[in-house]
Every structure is written in C-alpha cells, then in structure tokens.
Write an enzyme that holds these catalytic residues in place. Structure first.
Site, PDB file in Angstrom:
ATOM      1  N   ALA A   1       0.826  -1.209   0.000  1.00  0.00           N
ATOM      2  CA  ALA A   1       0.000   0.000   0.000  1.00  0.00           C
ATOM      3  C   ALA A   1       0.862   1.262   0.000  1.00  0.00           C
ATOM      4  O   ALA A   1       2.100   1.190   0.103  1.00  0.00           O
ATOM      5  CB  ALA A   1      -0.937  -0.018   1.201  1.00  0.00           C
ATOM      6  N   HIS A   2       0.214   2.406  -0.060  1.00  0.00           N
ATOM      7  CA  HIS A   2       0.930   3.676  -0.160  1.00  0.00           C
ATOM      8  C   HIS A   2       1.793   3.970   1.065  1.00  0.00           C
ATOM      9  O   HIS A   2       1.394   3.729   2.185  1.00  0.00           O
ATOM     10  CB  HIS A   2       0.007   4.852  -0.456  1.00  0.00           C
ATOM     11  CG  HIS A   2      -1.223   4.962   0.368  1.00  0.00           C
ATOM     12  ND1 HIS A   2      -2.170   5.923   0.119  1.00  0.00           N
ATOM     13  CD2 HIS A   2      -1.690   4.236   1.407  1.00  0.00           C
ATOM     14  CE1 HIS A   2      -3.154   5.784   0.977  1.00  0.00           C
ATOM     15  NE2 HIS A   2      -2.888   4.787   1.766  1.00  0.00           N
ATOM     16  N   ASN A   3       2.979   4.492   0.777  1.00  0.00           N
ATOM     17  CA  ASN A   3       3.903   4.957   1.815  1.00  0.00           C
ATOM     18  C   ASN A   3       4.464   3.855   2.701  1.00  0.00           C
ATOM     19  O   ASN A   3       5.019   4.116   3.773  1.00  0.00           O
ATOM     20  CB  ASN A   3       3.258   6.057   2.673  1.00  0.00           C
ATOM     21  CG  ASN A   3       2.951   7.280   1.828  1.00  0.00           C
ATOM     22  OD1 ASN A   3       1.820   7.495   1.418  1.00  0.00           O
ATOM     23  ND2 ASN A   3       3.976   8.036   1.514  1.00  0.00           N
TER      24      ASN A   3
END
Lengths: 340, 340, 340
Positions: free
Chosen positions: C239-241
């Site tokens: 997922a993001h980051n």
C-alpha cells in the site's frame, strides 16, 4: 432478432421429461424470481423454493418431487442445475466473435497457425509458437517463444503466456491471467537472495477454465501441471511444480504452494490453500480459508478459520485464545483435585 | 514552475477558519514530520500528534482543540482529513494528460466517441462501444462490444473490459483490472464440470473508484451491480450477480461471493469477505479477515480471525483449539460435581 | 545443441569440494527423483533424503555429512541449495532474448534509451522516461511519464508502470504487475468518499524481484519505498507509503497496509500481512496467514490462524470459540470454589 426454441426441443436436448405445452416458445433463461412467460427457469437450491409458487416463468427445470405442485410447464430431471448449465449455451449470443489475424498483431514468422485461428489487435506471438485450429487470441495477449495453444482454446485480452508453456484444447483463459512466470525460488546467501532460475515449463490439459488475474508459475525443474477438466476462479495462485488432478476446482484467492500434488475432483473454497511439498488425495474439500497443512489421502471436508462475531464479543474471546493452554492445564488440575 | 496558493484562498475553498498569516504562500502538501515552510500539513490521527510541536509546516489543518497551542498558521475545521482530501486536488499536477485518439488504437467503426475523449496507444475498442465526453482510455486497454463508458471516466493502462459492461460517469479504474469476465459457474456432471454460460453483464454507477488487479465478474443471469460512490482497493474480487450498495468501501483482497447483496456504506477491511447468496444490510463493517457468513441486517462491526502471537506460544494454544469442545464438556462436568 | 560442462568446472564455480569424476559431463539440472546420468542434482531438504540412495543423477550437491554414503559423484558444500541456485543460471538457455525497439512500440520523443535497451511490441513509453543500458521492456508494457528504469532491469509483458516511478538496476518485474497506481486514500464526507490525490511516487532499489499480478501503490505524500534485494511473489499488495527493508521476502497474497515500515530480512509467508501505520523491526517472520497487528522490534516468528481439522470436528470446536470468555470465567469460579 432473438432466437427462440420450443420446449420440446429443449426437453429432447436435455433428456428431460416434459410436462405441459411442448410448443411453448422459450427465448431466454432467468431466475424464478425474475423470469417472464417467454423464459425458462430452474430450481437448484432450497433457498429459492419459495419463488416456485409465484414464478411467471414459461417453464421450470425441476426435480420430480416438485413437478406435481408446479402450475407452469416443467422439465423434469434428476439434476436441474446441470440442465440449466447445458441449455445455457443455447442462449449465449453476446460473445464477441473474432476472425483472422488482425493487422496490428505481431506474429513471428516461425509461428504456425491452424485453420480459423483468430488473433486480436496488439497481440504478440513469439517464435515457433503453435496455435491450433479454431483457437482465439484476444487483444493485447502475449505468447512467449515455443508455447503451444490447442484447438478451440480462447485467451481473453491482456493474458500473458511465457515461453515453453503448453496449453491443451478447449481451454478458456480469462483476461490478465499470467501463465509461466518464474516460480518464487531463491536461496539465501548470508542475508541476500540468490535467484534459482526456473528451468521448467507449464502443461495445461484439455477443457480447463482459468479465471481472470490468476497466476500459474513455471516449474523450477520439470513442469507445473494442470490436468484435464480443472476449473480455476479469479486471483488463484499455482506455484512452481504443483500438479492439480483432473476436475479439481479452486475458488477465488485459493492457492497451492510449491511442489504440492493435489488429487482429482478436489475442491478449494475461497482463500483456501495448501502448503508446499505435500500430497493431497482425490476428493479432498478445503472449506473457505482452510489451510491444508499436511499430506492427506483421506477424501472429505477440512476446515480452519473462525466463525463471525460482533467485534466486542469476538475481542473478549480472541484474547482468551492466548490463554487456552493455561486454561487446559488449570482444568486438568481441577479434575485431579475433584478425583481425590 | 510550481503553482502556489495563499493560505486565504485555501481557507476560503475549505471553509476553514484561518488563524495566522492569510498571505502565506503554500506550494505543496506534506506530513507534519516532513513538511517545509512552504507546505501545508494536517493532523487527522492521534498517532501523529507528537509531531505537532516540532513541525516546520507553513500551516496545519487542525481541529479547534489543537489550534490554540499551535505556533504556526492554522486552518481550523471539524474534519481536517476531509480538508486534506479536498485540497489535495489542487496539488495534483503530475497526472499524464492525454488527448485525442492515438493512431495505434484500434477503434471499431461503429463505436461512438464523445467530445474530448482520449484513447491511448494500443487500445482496442469494440463494436458499438460508446465512450462519453472527456473520458480517457489508457494504453493497452481493451473494451468489448456494446460496452459503455460514462463522461469523465478514466481507465488506466491494460484494463480489460468485456462486452456488455456499463460504466458510469467519473469512474476511475486502475491498471490491469478486469470487468466482466465470466462468473465462476459450473454444474457437476458425474465428476466433470459443465460450464454455465454467464449471460448477464456488469453495471457500474457514477463516481466509483476501482483499484489495480481487481476483478468484477459478469452476471450469470442478470447483472452484477456496483452502485454510485463505491470504492474498491487492489486485488478485490466481486463475483457474479453481487450487488454493492452506494458508498461501500472494500480494502485489498476483500471479496464477495456470488449472488450476495451488500448494503450502503459498508466497509470491508483487508481480506474480509462475504459468502454467497446472503443479504448484508447498510453500515456493516467487516474487520480484517472477517468472513460475513450469514445474512445480517444489523449495522456494526463484525470480526473473525485471531490475534498475533510468538509462534511457540501460538502453537501451544492452537493445539488446544482442537480440544475446546472436550474442555467445555469437562468444565460442565466439574461444575455439576461442585454443585452436589 | 545442448551446452554441457565438466563437473570440475562446476565445482570450481561453486567453490565445492569435488568427490568422484572431474570429467563427468553435466547437461542439465534435475531433482534426485528424476535426474539422469548427465544431470546434476542436489539435496537441500530432509523430505528428499529418501531419494539419495536410488538417484541416477550424474552428481549431487550435498552437505559433507551425506558425501560418504553417496555412490555417485558429489559436490560437497555447506549450503547445497545455494549451490543449486548459483549453478541454475548456467542452464537457463530458454529465455526469450529481445533486441532493439520494436516498430510497433510507441516511445515518446523525450524518452532517453540507454545502449542495448530492448522494447517489445505494443509497449508505450511516456514523456521523459529514462531507460538505462541493457534494460528490457516486454510486449504491451506501459511506462508513465517521468519514470526511470535502471540498467539490466527486465519488465515482462503487460506490466503497468505509472508516472513518477523510479526502478533500480537488475530489477525483474513479472507480467501484469502494476507499480504506482493510486494508494487507497479517501476521506469520508457525510457518507460519501472524497478522494485524496496520491501525490507521491514509488522508489524501487536494485536487485529487486517482483512476481506477477502484484501491486505497489504510489505514496499519498512522499514515496512508497522498496529497498535493495527485496523479493516479492505473485499477488502481493504494497500500500501507499510503505517501506520494505533490504532483502525482505514476501510470498503470495501477503500484503502491507499503508504507511507501515518493515525492516530488513523479514519474511512474510503466504497470506501474511501487516496492518497500517506500524513499524516492524529487522528479521521478523510472519507465518502463513499471520497478521502483524502492532509495532514490534523483536526479531523472530509470529503466528495467527488455526490448524486444519476434519470439518465436523472443527465445527464443534469453532462454536466453542464463542464461549471462551465464559469458559474462562467459569473455570476461575471453580478454582475459587476449590480453594475454600
């Protein structure tokens, strides 16, 4: 114009006993709840029995025990769901039909295409690929060198087939599925991963259906094998050197880890799986989220996982899971005390 | 040159109360931890409160209760996370903008394209497809016959849309997602699987966002339906004839089995799911790995699954799970004994 | 003609002690069970020891303790699996080799291609993309604006790379994987979801291998980071980051939720995962289906999930799970009673 069939024609094709008007015209299929007078329906599950008395279907495929009470026309057979499956092919008019090799497709000069092969726009067909009569390759499909596609097979758009993959006849592969990518094999060298080249291929038998976004990896040594009649749903993962026996079915997110052999007529429900390097016999059923964690030759149903709870209830009980061993010991101690 | 905005402009857009210098120039967004003096940040989670006193952000979007202690400029509003979401659109300058139909795209002559439609390289657009004004179709996308794409929608590269799929306005579909592949429907005929043709389609409403590598299958009879405002993450699986109610959200690997209806404003966390042929009411929350295993009309949070343990601890307790029923019976027996 | 090597050459390359005939010709690799006299095999797992006495392999890579009892030629080294991994590269002759830019590829005029870069049919390369020497881009791959691909990297067919993605050297990305799609970020506004634009990118280090149908989302603010030497299987979700530390390995269906940092040399088995916004130290091992649900700096193995049971046995025990808290209280009460 919509095609229509007489109920008699349908009864003859299905080998069903016709009860009612043989001339009734059927233009389509529908559920008991939504069927109109020109549509055929079926009863295959207890959950839908309640619609039997109110259905407006022109005819219904039912088991004998329901035929008597039915007010509309009936096709009586032992397995109505199978009847529905077989007749569904008559009403499948919406398929895209492709023909010929699209001018934007890139086909290696050494590839061999059988009669009536269709290749869609932007497909890429590698060196020495063999595609047999009547096969159909969708837009954006890529087929690697030396792979073969059997007659009548259909690959939907954006499927990726690597090199050295053998696919049988009448196989269906849905969009964006990947066959023949490298198995996940690495050796650890003082913390760093060293890739093990995946030197095997993939063999897929006849009459196999594979869903969308599914992956079947090539073997490390020797092939990954999918036998005839296997059906795989979307998001399935078949690791390197797995063998799936004939007519085994796997639902979405189910996966088999490397070098495991699965027998014939097994069923993996959603998110079920099997660990690597084991052998599973014929007729094993893994319920949803079950992990088959050791070899078994015993047919039957296996489960892991938990039921569903309101979260506050679940939380109280989940915490107790970590005390289970302690509870068991304390219970034993109490029992010993009470026997004195 | 990077665009910049005055804090006043931003406050006006967000309807936030400005505290500090209205002329402060904001060139971008960043986290409290990493923001510079030209950047706007926000506080939306307790976990990040500790960065509030040391942030170098030019301004921070906060709830009123934090505004007083803040040394930098503040935009005060009830829901800072929403403020961050809304203003993020102003700083999204990096998007690829496409225009026109790329000469390598293959567009059927019967397809109808609205004003300003962009179609990328190597896309394939089928017969009678309708793409409305301002929609954008990425490289390698395939759209089957008779499908429709609403105005302002965006499909990223290598998406596969089958025939007879209807997609609303302002829908975003990320790369390699597949809409309209056959549902997983087969009847068993003495051990062999007989395919049930999937005669329905897929309907997707407006303002829906769908992640990458997600699959939404076409209906067997009737359509699979995704209502307005639904958001789906990557690797989601929506089986045939599912209906997802408005504004329902599903995280990665969550899946809904066939013919299940999910209400509005439901949330499925990662790897949560629902079994087939059930009805789930509005406002149901399935926590990570929870299986919604029966119909429920009660809003609220549901859980399955276990907590995390050190493996040796887990193993001792996991073995005891198989003795639970026995333990319960022995406990009952002890209780009876102690009551004598 | 198949290439062959003398056992001496192989021993020298591996730094293994040769026992037997140095002139023995080796044409391929195979398992102990299936190897022929011209093939090299290896013993790396207890499960396969039983084949050691009957193997027809020309030579076997083994640990010292097995060398004495072996009747065929042996290459003796401490880590035979590593030996097998390293020598496997010598026998990988089947790879497709591409060269040059295929005339159907669409390459932006502002893209910069290094020496020997190969670009397959129907690939789409965006503005200002930089592809370094010796990289190879498969058929149907799409690379968004401003992304970079390091030297020697290989992207297989139908991979989708969004804009602003940076990929290191010698990275392998298997088919239909998606890098840089939007993270799943939305704020709720009175029941409706408001999209948070994902303004960050993705950074992938050197010597990373990524399986098929895997997704790595771009950051919301700042980048998602995959450090050097990470290996990811098929159907993985990042997922993001998220940040994945060096040499971390993740098997199929394992996933990491947003903004979580994973240390170096971690291992996630199949369907394992970590929740969002936590920090996991180096050397953490998450067993199959384990959810890492909180930050931990302690290396070692963690588990969740249940063992496998016959379904009727499982059902009895699963029902009891919902009574666990009650059982624990009743047990405590009995203990108190027995102490009187």
């Amino acid at each position: 114009m919509t095609k229509s069939y007489s109920l008699q024609e349908i009864a003859d094709f299905l080998g069903a006993e016709l009860q009612g008007d043989p001339a009734c015209r059927i233009k389509g299929l529908n559920t008991l709840e939504h069927a109109a007078a020109s549509e055929l329906s079926f009863l295959a599950s207890k959950a839908y029995e309640r619609f039997l008395s109110t259905t407006e279907a022109g005819a219904v495929i039912v088991e004998a025990r329901f035929a008597e009470t039915l007010s509309c026309n009936a096709l009586v057979m032992a397995n109505p769901y199978l009847g529905y499956a077989r007749i569904s092919a008559w009403f499948d008019s919406s398929r895209e039909t492709m023909s010929g090799v699209h001018p934007t497709a890139v086909v290696a000069s050494s590839a061999v295409l059988g009669e009536g092969v269709a290749i869609g726009p932007h497909a890429t067909i590698g060196e020495r690929v063999k595609i047999d009569a009547g096969a159909s390759i969708g837009p954006g499909v890529s087929i690697g060198n030396d792979s073969t596609i059997g007659s009548g097979s259909r690959l939907y758009s954006n499927v990726s087939i690597y090199h050295g993959v053998s696919i049988g006849c009448n196989v269906v592969i849905h969009s964006n599925t990947v066959i023949g990518a490298d198995g996940f094999g690495f050796a650890n060298d003082a913390g760093k991963w060293v890739k093990i080249r995946q030197l095997g291929g993939v063999e897929i038998g006849n009459n196999v259906e594979i869903g969308a976004s599914t992956t079947i990896d090539r073997g490390a040594l020797g092939n990954t094998v999918i036998e005839d009649g296997v059906i795989l749903d979307n998001h399935v993962q078949i690791a390197h050197n797995v063998r799936l026996g004939e007519n085994t079915a796997m639902a979405a997110y189910s996966g088999i880890a490397g070098s495991t052999t699965i027998g014939k007529n097994c069923v993996f429900a959603g998110q079920a799986g099997a660990v690597g390097h084991i052998t599973v016999g014929d007729g094993v059923v893994a319920m949803a989220r079950c992990t088959i964690s050791k070899s078994t030759s015993k047919a039957g149903s296996y489960s892991s996982g938990l039921l569903m709870y309101d979260t506050p209830v679940w939380r109280k009980n989940a915490v107790r899971f970590g005390q289970l061993d302690d509870m068991a010991r304390r219970l034993r101690k109490l029992e010993k005390g009470s026997q004195k």
